[in-house]
Enzyme design. Structure first.
Site, short mmCIF file in Angstrom:
data_model
loop_
_atom_site.label_atom_id
_atom_site.label_comp_id
_atom_site.label_asym_id
_atom_site.label_seq_id
_atom_site.Cartn_x
_atom_site.Cartn_y
_atom_site.Cartn_z
N LYS A 102 0.82 -1.22 0.00
CA LYS A 102 0.00 0.00 0.00
C LYS A 102 0.86 1.27 0.00
O LYS A 102 0.60 2.19 -0.76
CB LYS A 102 -0.92 0.05 1.24
N ARG A 130 -9.97 1.08 8.77
CA ARG A 130 -9.53 -0.30 8.93
C ARG A 130 -10.61 -1.16 9.58
O ARG A 130 -10.42 -2.36 9.73
CB ARG A 130 -8.31 -0.34 9.84
N ARG A 134 11.40 -6.13 4.89
CA ARG A 134 11.25 -4.72 5.22
C ARG A 134 11.80 -4.41 6.62
O ARG A 134 12.37 -3.34 6.83
CB ARG A 134 9.77 -4.32 5.14
N ARG A 174 11.46 -1.19 11.01
CA ARG A 174 10.20 -1.00 11.75
C ARG A 174 10.04 -2.12 12.76
O ARG A 174 10.09 -3.30 12.40
CB ARG A 174 9.03 -1.04 10.76
N ARG A 213 -1.39 -8.10 13.20
CA ARG A 213 -1.86 -7.21 12.12
C ARG A 213 -2.63 -8.01 11.07
O ARG A 213 -3.66 -7.55 10.56
CB ARG A 213 -0.69 -6.47 11.50
#
Ligand code: ADP
Length: 189
Positions: A14, A89, A128, A134, A146
């Protein structure tokens, strides 16, 4: 002028695609996750409020998130269209967004859904974690949480937009440029 959402599970691309769409269409991309991360880094009041939830992969309480988006949508740069990345969400946030948009006397044009299978998502998030550092990508529990929330809260929310006839679904697998081309094609139709 376009007012749109980009939705999809963590790791579906996204953020990456939002930046491209924002440049191509000349609209501002607003990422709730990015706003939270900036505030956490700067340890603002909002950041301190959000940190525990973000680290655990839980949703920040709707009241906090809704207020933040409501404020952001009144900025000058959102007057000529916007792309919301990571919001709404769940259904409570959809209802809040509906109200905000009706107060602004505007409506959504399209909800772009990016898809990818679970294994690919987990692989991307781990990669990532190494590149961007992160914490919610480095923590298996936060990743699982998540993805669970996506299934239990966000997927039913997308179904609601689908019933409104707003959803365009795009396969998020493959090179960035190819996914971007698919998105641009889907936005034309
Ligand atoms: P991802 O899609 O990879 O989970 P995001 O950057 O979109 O990454 O979101 C990171 C975190 O920020 C979420 O796990 C959640 O804690 C918080 N967050 C982002 N958007 C929302 C939202 N709309 N409502 C509640 N919390 C949110």
């Amino acid at each position: 002028m376009t007012r749109m959402l980009i939705v999809g599970p963590a790791g579906s691309g996204k953020g990456t695609q939002s930046k491209r769409i924002s440049e191509d269409l000349g609209i501002v991309a607003i990422s709730t996750g990015d706003i939270f991360r900036v505030n956490i880094k700067e340890q603002t009041e909002l950041g301190r409020e959000a940190q525990g939830y973000v680290d655990a992969g839980d949703l920040v309480p709707d009241s906090v998130t809704n207020r933040m988006v409501e404020d952001r949508l009144t900025w000058e740069d959102a007057k000529n269209g916007f792309l919301l990345d990571g919001y709404p969400r769940n259904r409570t946030q959809v209802a809040a967004l509906d109200e905000m948009l009706s107060r602004l006397d505007v409506s959504l044009d399209v909800v772009l859904e990016l898809t990818a299978d679970r294994e690919e998502l987990i692989m991307r998030l781990k990669k990532r974690a190494e590149i961007e550092g992160r914490e919610d990508d480095a923590d298996e529990g936060a990743i699982r949480r998540r993805l669970e929330i996506f299934d239990s809260e966000t997927a039913p929310m997308i179904a609601e937009y689908d019933a409104r006839g707003l959803v365009r679904r795009v396969d998020g697998l493959g090179p960035m440029d190819e996914v971007n081309a698919r998105i641009m094609e889907a936005l034309k139709s």
